[in-house]
Design a protein around this motif. Structure first.
Motif, PDB file in Angstrom:
ATOM      1  N   ARG A 129      11.765 -23.804 -20.601  1.00 32.13           N
ATOM      2  CA  ARG A 129      11.308 -22.790 -21.551  1.00 32.13           C
ATOM      3  C   ARG A 129      10.311 -23.381 -22.529  1.00 32.13           C
ATOM      4  NH1 ARG A 129      15.736 -18.630 -23.648  1.00 32.13           N
ATOM      5  NH2 ARG A 129      16.709 -18.076 -21.654  1.00 32.13           N
ATOM      6  N   LYS A 130       9.448 -22.493 -23.028  1.00 32.44           N
ATOM      7  CA  LYS A 130       8.527 -22.899 -24.095  1.00 32.44           C
ATOM      8  C   LYS A 130       9.255 -22.758 -25.434  1.00 32.44           C
ATOM      9  CE  LYS A 130       4.457 -23.315 -21.837  1.00 32.44           C
ATOM     10  NZ  LYS A 130       3.591 -22.205 -21.501  1.00 32.44           N
ATOM     11  N   PRO A 131       8.812 -23.499 -26.456  1.00 31.73           N
ATOM     12  CA  PRO A 131       9.475 -23.407 -27.767  1.00 31.73           C
ATOM     13  C   PRO A 131       9.600 -21.975 -28.281  1.00 31.73           C
ATOM     14  CG  PRO A 131       7.955 -25.232 -27.769  1.00 31.73           C
ATOM     15  CD  PRO A 131       7.786 -24.545 -26.441  1.00 31.73           C
ATOM     16  N   ALA A 132       8.574 -21.140 -28.019  1.00 30.47           N
ATOM     17  CA  ALA A 132       8.633 -19.768 -28.539  1.00 30.47           C
ATOM     18  C   ALA A 132       9.765 -18.975 -27.915  1.00 30.47           C
ATOM     19  CB  ALA A 132       7.304 -19.059 -28.285  1.00 30.47           C
ATOM     20  N   GLU A 133      10.282 -19.444 -26.779  1.00 29.72           N
ATOM     21  CA  GLU A 133      11.360 -18.717 -26.114  1.00 29.72           C
ATOM     22  C   GLU A 133      12.737 -19.175 -26.577  1.00 29.72           C
ATOM     23  OE1 GLU A 133      10.394 -17.901 -21.661  1.00 29.72           O
ATOM     24  OE2 GLU A 133       9.437 -19.784 -22.195  1.00 29.72           O
ATOM     25  N   LEU A 134      12.771 -20.026 -27.594  1.00 33.51           N
ATOM     26  CA  LEU A 134      14.050 -20.586 -28.036  1.00 33.51           C
ATOM     27  C   LEU A 134      14.417 -20.077 -29.422  1.00 33.51           C
ATOM     28  CD1 LEU A 134      13.383 -24.306 -27.067  1.00 33.51           C
ATOM     29  CD2 LEU A 134      14.719 -22.646 -25.773  1.00 33.51           C
ATOM     30  N   SER A 135      15.706 -20.058 -29.710  1.00 39.00           N
ATOM     31  CA  SER A 135      16.154 -19.683 -31.057  1.00 39.00           C
ATOM     32  C   SER A 135      15.983 -20.881 -31.991  1.00 39.00           C
ATOM     33  CB  SER A 135      17.614 -19.266 -31.010  1.00 39.00           C
ATOM     34  OG  SER A 135      18.407 -20.382 -30.709  1.00 39.00           O
ATOM     35  N   GLY A 136      16.143 -20.642 -33.288  1.00 41.90           N
ATOM     36  CA  GLY A 136      15.953 -21.705 -34.275  1.00 41.90           C
ATOM     37  C   GLY A 136      16.820 -22.931 -33.999  1.00 41.90           C
ATOM     38  N   GLY A 137      18.079 -22.687 -33.694  1.00 44.56           N
ATOM     39  CA  GLY A 137      19.003 -23.803 -33.447  1.00 44.56           C
ATOM     40  C   GLY A 137      18.597 -24.599 -32.222  1.00 44.56           C
ATOM     41  N   GLN A 138      18.147 -23.868 -31.184  1.00 39.64           N
ATOM     42  CA  GLN A 138      17.731 -24.563 -29.958  1.00 39.64           C
ATOM     43  C   GLN A 138      16.478 -25.400 -30.201  1.00 39.64           C
ATOM     44  OE1 GLN A 138      17.385 -21.043 -27.647  1.00 39.64           O
ATOM     45  NE2 GLN A 138      19.413 -21.225 -26.738  1.00 39.64           N
ATOM     46  N   ARG A 139      15.539 -24.835 -30.979  1.00 39.41           N
ATOM     47  CA  ARG A 139      14.319 -25.591 -31.296  1.00 39.41           C
ATOM     48  C   ARG A 139      14.673 -26.870 -32.034  1.00 39.41           C
ATOM     49  NH1 ARG A 139      10.306 -20.864 -33.521  1.00 39.41           N
ATOM     50  NH2 ARG A 139      11.005 -19.397 -31.946  1.00 39.41           N
ATOM     51  N   GLN A 140      15.621 -26.729 -32.969  1.00 40.00           N
ATOM     52  CA  GLN A 140      16.081 -27.874 -33.738  1.00 40.00           C
ATOM     53  C   GLN A 140      16.615 -28.948 -32.796  1.00 40.00           C
ATOM     54  OE1 GLN A 140      16.098 -28.574 -37.113  1.00 40.00           O
ATOM     55  NE2 GLN A 140      16.633 -30.461 -36.095  1.00 40.00           N
ATOM     56  N   ARG A 141      17.373 -28.498 -31.797  1.00 43.54           N
ATOM     57  CA  ARG A 141      17.943 -29.450 -30.845  1.00 43.54           C
ATOM     58  C   ARG A 141      16.855 -30.117 -30.024  1.00 43.54           C
ATOM     59  NH1 ARG A 141      22.367 -25.870 -29.006  1.00 43.54           N
ATOM     60  NH2 ARG A 141      23.565 -26.022 -30.918  1.00 43.54           N
ATOM     61  N   VAL A 142      15.833 -29.350 -29.655  1.00 48.03           N
ATOM     62  CA  VAL A 142      14.736 -29.944 -28.881  1.00 48.03           C
ATOM     63  C   VAL A 142      14.040 -31.011 -29.731  1.00 48.03           C
ATOM     64  CG1 VAL A 142      12.551 -29.530 -27.706  1.00 48.03           C
ATOM     65  CG2 VAL A 142      14.378 -27.851 -27.554  1.00 48.03           C
ATOM     66  N   ALA A 143      13.854 -30.704 -31.017  1.00 46.74           N
ATOM     67  CA  ALA A 143      13.205 -31.676 -31.903  1.00 46.74           C
ATOM     68  C   ALA A 143      14.016 -32.967 -31.937  1.00 46.74           C
ATOM     69  CB  ALA A 143      13.057 -31.092 -33.299  1.00 46.74           C
ATOM     70  N   MET A 144      15.334 -32.841 -32.000  1.00 44.56           N
ATOM     71  CA  MET A 144      16.167 -34.048 -31.986  1.00 44.56           C
ATOM     72  C   MET A 144      16.115 -34.720 -30.629  1.00 44.56           C
ATOM     73  SD  MET A 144      19.490 -33.141 -34.145  1.00 44.56           S
ATOM     74  CE  MET A 144      19.322 -32.374 -35.724  1.00 44.56           C
ATOM     75  N   GLY A 145      16.081 -33.896 -29.579  1.00 44.17           N
ATOM     76  CA  GLY A 145      16.007 -34.443 -28.234  1.00 44.17           C
ATOM     77  C   GLY A 145      14.744 -35.256 -28.042  1.00 44.17           C
ATOM     78  N   ARG A 146      13.652 -34.749 -28.628  1.00 42.18           N
ATOM     79  CA  ARG A 146      12.385 -35.456 -28.503  1.00 42.18           C
ATOM     80  C   ARG A 146      12.484 -36.831 -29.163  1.00 42.18           C
ATOM     81  NH1 ARG A 146       7.177 -32.507 -30.720  1.00 42.18           N
ATOM     82  NH2 ARG A 146       8.196 -32.927 -32.691  1.00 42.18           N
ATOM     83  N   ALA A 147      13.172 -36.872 -30.312  1.00 40.09           N
ATOM     84  CA  ALA A 147      13.354 -38.155 -30.987  1.00 40.09           C
ATOM     85  C   ALA A 147      14.259 -39.072 -30.167  1.00 40.09           C
ATOM     86  CB  ALA A 147      13.933 -37.937 -32.379  1.00 40.09           C
TER      87      ALA A 147
END
Lengths: 362, 303
Positions: A129-147
């Motif tokens: 999924r693209k970031p725009a397809e995610l909820s706030g919490g999921q985006r937050q998790r992706v940001a942590m995942g990226r780190a």
């Protein structure tokens, strides 16, 4: 793990000092939280560590290596931003693997790492999924995942939870705490929320106006704040402050103010007498007051309860003491009547005294 | 007010605009389409012209001059738009930073766009002048030979392209700069932390994020480039030979010099079809992008 050290770090914008010579040493695998009201310089400090902001003076050392003139990528760190800063045109997997791709790691290794982290954060179903397809919490998790996929030595967090709603914030806070236990890295975390600071930190650094006011474990800061500012900032609901003067009654030293007299413990009396300061501010936490109709004079405050906020097992009372306001946190089953004078006993160890002029703890 | 009247009110307010549209746009277009089926000399009234069906259209394809003109137009449009895109986006990348005096510099950069095309044509014609023009004088002073800027078929197309690039690069520059400055700064910072070099930031982050703006800019410029007339008219008037005779110039000459109104109308229609095609591509692209965003939003809400 490398040790991060700030030495006389300064930041100036056109002769306007934002950070005044900060000194800080973070221990190995420590979770350090920089906390303070907005504009205190905590984010600027973090961005200087990251290399996104230039250093005006002083130096940042990572493992005794000065890094302040190095590009961010040479500092071996990962960062989570307040607005997540995901790459909008890349899907979750590509967001998480971007750094590894730039490092030209083999594709197999990248896929493995991404899957591993996605598994850990519960993102496996969202990898395409693209970031725009995610909820706030999921985006937050992706940001942590990226780190996390980066496997960097130091993790920087810039108010990562402040864009989430209250419920999600609590949940993510717990996940963050779990994650930090699991990955065992150096973490530097910036927030204005003292609850986040208290719950996550091994060490809290309280900042104000570009200065470090105090640093220590959450417990140290809660129990022994070194100034009125730190005392008022740490703890929720915040500490009560009442103006008062020191007086000697018999062999007791007492704090006397509008509507109250409190006697001090001998060691407290010794400390304040040594400071030789008459005008003081008395600080007491709402949780250090309790309803006690039979309390002796000198142990209790007489308060008029104005409002009772029922929040379940606990209630927060807003009361007046003379013409000053004070709040009390106590069990809800106490018989409280509004607009009546009632006695509240103060826990003596919970009394904090501050110099009225300098606001430094006595 | 009755519901009937309420329903009609908007149409009442739109009526004046609709009338103007019909008189000033639809009527001439219909007239042109009709004229393209006629063998029509300007000395005749339209009623006297003979109806020839699609002959004008089919004849054009066997007309080597028209084909040459079309190829010059395509070559011109493709070259100027590519060069302008590269220069405009490149300049935007270079100037997207905080330097003192940048606002003044940016204003100067977009000046060429504001000059009337006729004036641009005249300025360049004087600069390209074989003996007194600044280019040849400078070349001569430096010890080089004169360049036949407007008198050689290769150089004349090149000269015309240079002038157009000079005038229209700023358009792409300001649109790219606006796109660049509206990019999420934290995503770019994140890419720096992830280890992207300046070039990698441009290739992997900035350009892909600017793409929607760049595509629309490109199509707008392409549409404009097909219609260019004045600058070339003033500089070369299509010459030497047919080397710079772009379609709009050929249409004007067919109508005024060759006195073949029907053929000119048919040519105009070919150009119109080409431009409408480009416009349709642009609208379709916008529609697709919107649909995609709507789908993404919906997916996000469904979690």
């Amino acid at each position: 793990m490398p040790i991060l050290r700030l030495e006389n770090l300064c930041k100036r914008y056109a002769s306007n000092d934002v950070i005044h010579s900060i000194n800080l040493e973070m221990r190995d695998r420590e979770f350090t939280v920089l906390v303070g009201p907005s504009g205190c310089g905590k984010s600027t400090t973090l961005r200087m560590i990251a290399g996104l902001e230039s250093v005006s003076d002083g130096e940042i050392y990572i493992d005794d290596r000065p890094v302040s003139s190095l590009e961010p990528k040479a500092r071996d760190l990962a960062m989570v931003f307040q607005d997540y800063a995901l790459y909008p045109h890349m899907n979750v997997a590509k967001n998480m693997s971007f750094a590894l791709k730039l490092q030209k790691r083999p594709k197999k290794e990248i896929d493995q790492k991404v899957n591993e982290v996605a598994e850990m954060l519960g993102l496996t179903n969202f990898l395409h999924r693209k970031p725009a397809e995610l909820s706030g919490g999921q985006r937050q998790r992706v940001a942590m995942g990226r780190a996390l996929t980066r496997d960097a030595a130091t993790f920087l967090f810039d108010e990562p939870l402040s864009n989430l709603d209250a419920k999600l914030r609590g949940q993510m806070r717990a996940e963050l705490a779990l994650m930090s236990q699991r990955v065992q890295k150096n973490m530097v975390y910036v927030t204005h929320d003292q609850v986040e600071a208290m719950t996550l930190a091994d060490r809290i650094v309280v900042m104000q106006d570009g200065h470090i006011r105090q640093q220590g474990t959450p417990e140290e800061l809660f129990k022994k704040p070194n100034s009125k500012f730190v005392a008022g900032f740490i703890g929720s609901p915040p500490m009560n402050f009442l103006e008062g003067t020191l007086e000697h009654r018999g062999d007791m030293t007492c704090v006397v103010g509008q509507g109250y007299i409190l006697s001090l413990l001998p060691e407290q009396a010794q400390r304040v007498n040594a400071a030789n300061q008459k005008d003081i501010i008395l600080g007491i936490r709402p949780s250090d007051l309790s309803y006690a109709p039979d309390a002796k004079d000198g142990d209790a405050l007489e308060l008029t309860v104005l409002i009772s906020e029922y929040i379940g097992a606990q209630s927060i009372l807003l009361a007046s003491c003379g013409d000053q306001k004070i709040s009390v946190e106590m069990k809800s089953d106490n018989p409280i009547e509004l607009q009546k004078n009632m006695k509240f006993q103060a826990v003596k160890q919970g009394i904090h005294l501050f110099d009225r002029k300098t606001e430094v703890a006595l | 007010m009755s519901t009937q009247a309420k329903r009609l009110t908007p149409y009442l307010f739109m009526a004046p605009a609709a009338v103007v549209l019909v008189v000033a746009l639809l009527y001439p277009i219909a007239y042109m389409i009709y004229a393209s089926f006629l063998d029509w000399n300007p000395s005749q009234r339209i009623g006297e012209a003979t109806f020839v069906g699609l002959r004008n259209y089919s004849n054009l394809w066997s007309d080597a001059n028209f084909r040459e003109s079309l190829s010059v137009t395509l070559k011109f449009a493709a070259l100027v738009v590519s060069i302008e895109m590269i220069l405009g986006v490149g300049l935007a990348m270079l100037l997207d930073r905080k330097i003192r005096g940048m606002t003044v510099l940016r204003t100067i950069f977009i000046l060429p766009m504001m000059i009337a095309p006729i004036v641009v044509g005249l300025i360049w014609r004087y600069m390209y002048h074989p003996t007194v023009g600044i280019f040849n004088r400078t070349l001569n002073n430096l010890g080089f030979e004169s360049v036949p800027w407007l008198s050689d078929s290769f150089w004349s197309l090149t000269s015309v392209i240079i002038a157009d690039v000079w005038q229209w690069t700023p358009f792409i520059f300001i649109l790219s700069l606006a796109a660049l400055q509206s990019l999420p700064s934290s995503a770019i910072e994140a890419s720096r932390i992830d280890g992207a070099t300046g070039w990698q930031q441009i290739i992997y982050i900035k350009l892909p994020l600017m793409m929607p703006v760049l595509i629309v800019t490109l199509l707008l410029r392409l549409i404009d480039a097909f219609k260019v007339l004045e600058v070339i008219l003033v500089m070369t008037n299509g010459g030497p030979g047919l080397s710079t005779e772009i379609l709009s110039l050929r249409i004007a000459r067919t109508a005024s010099e060759f006195r073949e109104l029907g053929v000119a109308a048919a040519m105009s229609n070919y150009l119109l079809i080409l431009l409408m095609l480009l416009t349709a591509i642009m609208f379709t692209y916008n529609r697709l992008a919107e649909a995609r965003n709507a789908r993404l939003r919906q997916a996000a809400e469904e979690g």
